[in-house]
Design an enzyme around this catalytic site. Structure first.
Site, PDB file in Angstrom:
ATOM      1  N   HIS A 117      -4.167  -1.991  -7.141  1.00 31.39           N
ATOM      2  CA  HIS A 117      -3.542  -0.748  -7.556  1.00 31.39           C
ATOM      3  C   HIS A 117      -4.600   0.265  -7.954  1.00 31.39           C
ATOM      4  CE1 HIS A 117       0.636  -2.649  -8.452  1.00 31.39           C
ATOM      5  NE2 HIS A 117       0.263  -2.738  -7.211  1.00 31.39           N
ATOM      6  N   ASP A 161       0.814  -1.225   0.000  1.00 31.84           N
ATOM      7  CA  ASP A 161       0.000   0.000   0.000  1.00 31.84           C
ATOM      8  C   ASP A 161       0.844   1.270   0.000  1.00 31.84           C
ATOM      9  OD1 ASP A 161      -2.315  -1.677   0.371  1.00 31.84           O
ATOM     10  OD2 ASP A 161      -1.828  -1.764   2.491  1.00 31.84           O
TER      11      ASP A 161
END
Lengths: 158, 288
Positions: free
Chosen positions: A41, A13
């Site tokens: 993503h 992340d």
């Protein structure tokens, strides 16, 4: 001619999607090399938000080739769903997306096993996404996985 | 065997599984190739190639905080084995790092915050997982983690993201060491699970910039204290920052170096991003 690897340096992340998206303007080909549809993503383009779990985010750049490498494990249905979603957003994948024939396939039983284990281990969970990634890799290492190259050969199931 | 015994889900029919798979496979069969060969051809054709990692270094099956890891090699070496190319082809490795730290799910996280600062980071940074929607645990930047990430990935460049999330913090802490219960110091994350659990961070404090960095696209427009923070990170890790992200949008970005240009001083297409300044850590540093 440069061959650049972009990785996350912490626990994921980190915002790799955005960085890769920026850099993909300069590259001919983007290669994913591990994991499966457990990535997420987020890419913002104009007012649209895309979350790509499997297909490299470079697919949003016309003319960029995208590769799902041999190190990945692929959920075929999740892939088809993502390709359909891309299509509705006007992104054509054919001729631009390439999948390694040596990549292993996430089978329905991998997903069931993943979820069953996670339920069983109520305390001390590993925190998987329940998508069969772990069990698919186990079978790969255990030499009983199914690769795309062998899929039409029913005997690999026996 | 224990898994088989504890499994209470529906039974699958092998033929049905195979038939369904074959049907889906026929739709994707035009995409299937020997990708190692394809990548090799692309390299030889003279185009830039980007290998895109997923998850992060500390979720790596070998180098992560085992067993709270994923089942593949997320570090840069994985790009070679999993992409089908040799290590000598790689020209640069860029590590993406948040200006603070987050983690989803279980596992050790020495700089985790349980106070209002942690809440602020979660709120300002919108820290919820893109795949699972799970809230992320938040904490200070951890140079001990990053030092090992630099080593195991061979990082040549750093991209720092979400700098703007820290705009409202009066004081910023950087973890520079760990201490266990017995008072032993560590400069990187040790391998023992039992020790990982009890590590307490040792911090260096830096004044916050308390001004806006959100959406800034020019390095010179960044608050001075934000620059000092970034310089300190470069100094501790000895890796230059090539991109700073100051917001979620593509244009909310400061680009300092062209990661593709390093080994190709000439012959690039001309549309490459030009470096606007030398790496921070080679310039004068502002010590705390």
């Amino acid at each position: 001619m440069s061959n650049v690897i972009i990785i996350g340096s912490q626990w994921g992340d980190e915002g790799k999607g955005k960085i890769v998206d920026l850099l993909s303007q300069q590259v001919g080909t983007i290669v994913r090399f591990q994991g499966g549809n457990n990535a997420g993503h987020t890419v913002m383009f104009g007012s649209k938000t895309f979350i790509l779990h499997l297909v490299p985010s470079g697919i949003l750049h016309e003319g960029t080739k995208c590769v799902i490498g041999n190190g990945m494990v692929v959920d075929v249905d999740a892939l088809l769903k993502e390709l359909d979603e891309l299509k509705t957003m006007g992104v054509e994948s054919e001729g631009r997306l390439f999948i390694s024939d040596a990549a292993n396939i996430i089978m329905p039983y991998h997903k069931l096993l993943d979820q069953a284990r996670e339920e069983r281990l109520s305390a001390g969970k590993i925190g998987t996404t329940g998508r069969g990634i772990g069990p698919a890799y186990e079978d790969k290492v255990g030499r009983c996985g199914v690769r795309f190259a062998d899929i039409e050969n029913n005997s690999v199931f026996k | 065997m224990q898994y088989v015994l504890s499994y209470k889900g529906p039974l699958l029919d092998a033929n049905e599984v195979f038939e369904n798979l074959l049907e889906s496979y026929r739709r994707i069969s035009p995409y299937i190739v020997d990708s190692s060969e394809l990548v090799d051809q692309e390299i030889k054709s003279g185009k830039h190639i980007l290998f895109e990692g997923a998850q992060g270094t500390y979720l790596d099956i070998d180098h992560g905080t085992y067993p709270f890891v994923t089942s593949s090699n997320t570090v840069s070496g994985g790009a070679c084995t999993g992409g089908g190319i040799g290590p000598t082809s790689i020209t640069a490795v860029g590590g993406v790092v948040k200006a603070y730290t987050t983690r989803v799910g279980e596992g050790p996280f020495p700089t985790e915050l349980f106070d209002d600062v942690g809440e602020l980071l979660a709120k300002e940074g919108n820290e919820f997982g893109a795949t699972t929607g799970r809230p992320r645990r938040c904490g200070w930047f951890d140079t001990c983690l990053l030092k090992k990430a630099v080593r195991v990935n061979g990082l040549t460049h750093l991209a720092v993201t979400k700098l703007d999330v820290m705009d409202k913090l009066e004081t910023i802490k950087l973890c520079v060491a760990y201490e266990d219960k017995a008072g032993n110091r560590y400069s990187v994350m040790p391998s023992k699970q039992a020790v990982q659990k009890e590590l307490k961070p040792v911090y260096e404090e830096i004044p916050g910039w308390l001004s806006n960095s959100s959406g800034v696209t020019d390095y010179d427009q960044l608050p001075e204290k934000a620059k000092s923070y970034l310089k300190r990170i470069e100094e501790l890790l000895e890796v230059p920052i090539f991109i700073i992200s100051t917001g979620p949008k593509r244009e909310h970005t400061i680009i300092l170096q062209d990661i593709f240009a390093d080994k190709t001083p000439e012959g690039t297409k001309g549309d490459c991003i030009q470096p606007s300044r030398p790496p921070c850590h080679t310039g004068p540093t502002q010590q705390q």
